[in-house]
Design a protein around this motif. Structure first.
Motif, short mmCIF file in Angstrom:
data_model
loop_
_atom_site.label_atom_id
_atom_site.label_comp_id
_atom_site.label_asym_id
_atom_site.label_seq_id
_atom_site.Cartn_x
_atom_site.Cartn_y
_atom_site.Cartn_z
N ASN A 4 72.58 24.45 72.06
CA ASN A 4 73.36 24.46 70.84
C ASN A 4 74.65 25.25 71.05
O ASN A 4 74.65 26.30 71.69
CB ASN A 4 72.55 25.09 69.71
CG ASN A 4 73.28 25.03 68.39
OD1 ASN A 4 73.57 23.94 67.88
ND2 ASN A 4 73.62 26.18 67.83
N VAL A 5 75.76 24.71 70.53
CA VAL A 5 77.04 25.42 70.59
C VAL A 5 77.35 25.95 69.20
O VAL A 5 77.38 25.18 68.23
CB VAL A 5 78.18 24.50 71.07
CG1 VAL A 5 79.51 25.25 71.04
CG2 VAL A 5 77.90 23.96 72.46
N ASN A 6 77.59 27.23 69.11
CA ASN A 6 77.94 27.84 67.83
C ASN A 6 79.43 27.56 67.56
O ASN A 6 80.30 28.08 68.26
CB ASN A 6 77.68 29.34 67.88
CG ASN A 6 77.96 30.01 66.55
OD1 ASN A 6 78.65 29.49 65.69
ND2 ASN A 6 77.41 31.20 66.37
N PRO A 7 79.73 26.75 66.54
CA PRO A 7 81.14 26.41 66.26
C PRO A 7 81.96 27.60 65.77
O PRO A 7 83.18 27.56 65.80
CB PRO A 7 81.03 25.32 65.18
CG PRO A 7 79.71 25.55 64.54
CD PRO A 7 78.80 26.13 65.59
N ASP A 8 81.29 28.64 65.33
CA ASP A 8 82.02 29.82 64.84
C ASP A 8 82.52 30.69 65.98
O ASP A 8 83.47 31.46 65.80
CB ASP A 8 81.11 30.66 63.93
CG ASP A 8 80.76 29.93 62.65
OD1 ASP A 8 81.59 29.11 62.20
OD2 ASP A 8 79.66 30.16 62.12
N THR A 9 81.90 30.55 67.16
CA THR A 9 82.31 31.41 68.27
C THR A 9 82.92 30.64 69.44
O THR A 9 83.64 31.22 70.24
CB THR A 9 81.12 32.26 68.79
OG1 THR A 9 80.01 31.41 69.00
CG2 THR A 9 80.76 33.32 67.77
N CYS A 10 82.67 29.33 69.55
CA CYS A 10 83.29 28.54 70.62
C CYS A 10 84.81 28.57 70.45
O CYS A 10 85.32 28.39 69.35
CB CYS A 10 82.79 27.10 70.56
SG CYS A 10 83.64 25.99 71.71
N ILE A 11 85.51 28.84 71.58
CA ILE A 11 86.97 28.86 71.53
C ILE A 11 87.57 27.65 72.26
O ILE A 11 88.76 27.60 72.53
CB ILE A 11 87.54 30.17 72.12
CG1 ILE A 11 87.01 30.39 73.55
CG2 ILE A 11 87.20 31.36 71.22
CD1 ILE A 11 87.69 31.53 74.30
N GLY A 12 86.70 26.69 72.62
CA GLY A 12 87.18 25.47 73.25
C GLY A 12 87.73 25.65 74.64
O GLY A 12 88.67 24.94 75.04
N CYS A 13 87.16 26.55 75.41
CA CYS A 13 87.71 26.83 76.75
C CYS A 13 87.35 25.72 77.74
O CYS A 13 87.90 25.68 78.83
CB CYS A 13 87.22 28.17 77.26
SG CYS A 13 85.52 28.13 77.87
N GLU A 14 86.42 24.86 77.40
CA GLU A 14 86.03 23.70 78.20
C GLU A 14 85.24 24.03 79.45
O GLU A 14 85.02 23.16 80.29
CB GLU A 14 87.25 22.82 78.55
CG GLU A 14 87.97 22.32 77.32
CD GLU A 14 89.02 21.25 77.62
OE1 GLU A 14 88.91 20.60 78.66
OE2 GLU A 14 89.93 21.08 76.79
N LEU A 15 84.85 25.27 79.63
CA LEU A 15 84.07 25.62 80.81
C LEU A 15 82.75 24.85 80.83
O LEU A 15 82.37 24.27 81.85
CB LEU A 15 83.82 27.12 80.84
CG LEU A 15 83.05 27.69 82.03
CD1 LEU A 15 83.55 29.08 82.36
CD2 LEU A 15 81.55 27.72 81.78
#
Ligand code: F3S
Length: 62
Positions: A4-15
Motif C-alpha cells: 500500500n502507498v500512503n498518498p499523504d506521504t508519497c512525494i512521487g519520487c518514482e523510486l
C-alpha cells in the motif's frame, strides 16, 4: 503480501516504480499506486526493497 502507498506521504519520487514496476505504477495524480491485489511471489523482494528505500516511508507491506 499486500502493498500500500500512503498518498499523504508519497512525494512521487518514482523510486518504487523503477525498482518494482510489477507492483507500483505512477498514476495521473503524480503519486505511486500499488497495481496488484497480492504481490506476486517473484516481486516480493523488489517490493520489500521499494518499501525500505522509499524516502518518505510511504510504502507499507502486510
Ligand atoms: Fe512515492 Fe515512495 Fe514511491 S515517495 S513514488 S511511494 S518510493
Amino acid at each position: 503480501m499486500k502493498a500500500n502507498v500512503n498518498p499523504d506521504t508519497c512525494i512521487g519520487c518514482e523510486l518504487c516504480t523503477s525498482v518494482c514496476p510489477d507492483v507500483f505504477k505512477m498514476e495521473d495524480d503524480g503519486l505511486a499506486h500499488c497495481i496488484v491485489d497480492e504481490v506476486p511471489t517473484n516481486a516480493k523482494a523488489c517490493a520489500q526493497e521499494a518499501s525500505d528505500s522509499c524516502p518518505t516511508s510511504a510504502i507499507s507491506l502486510s
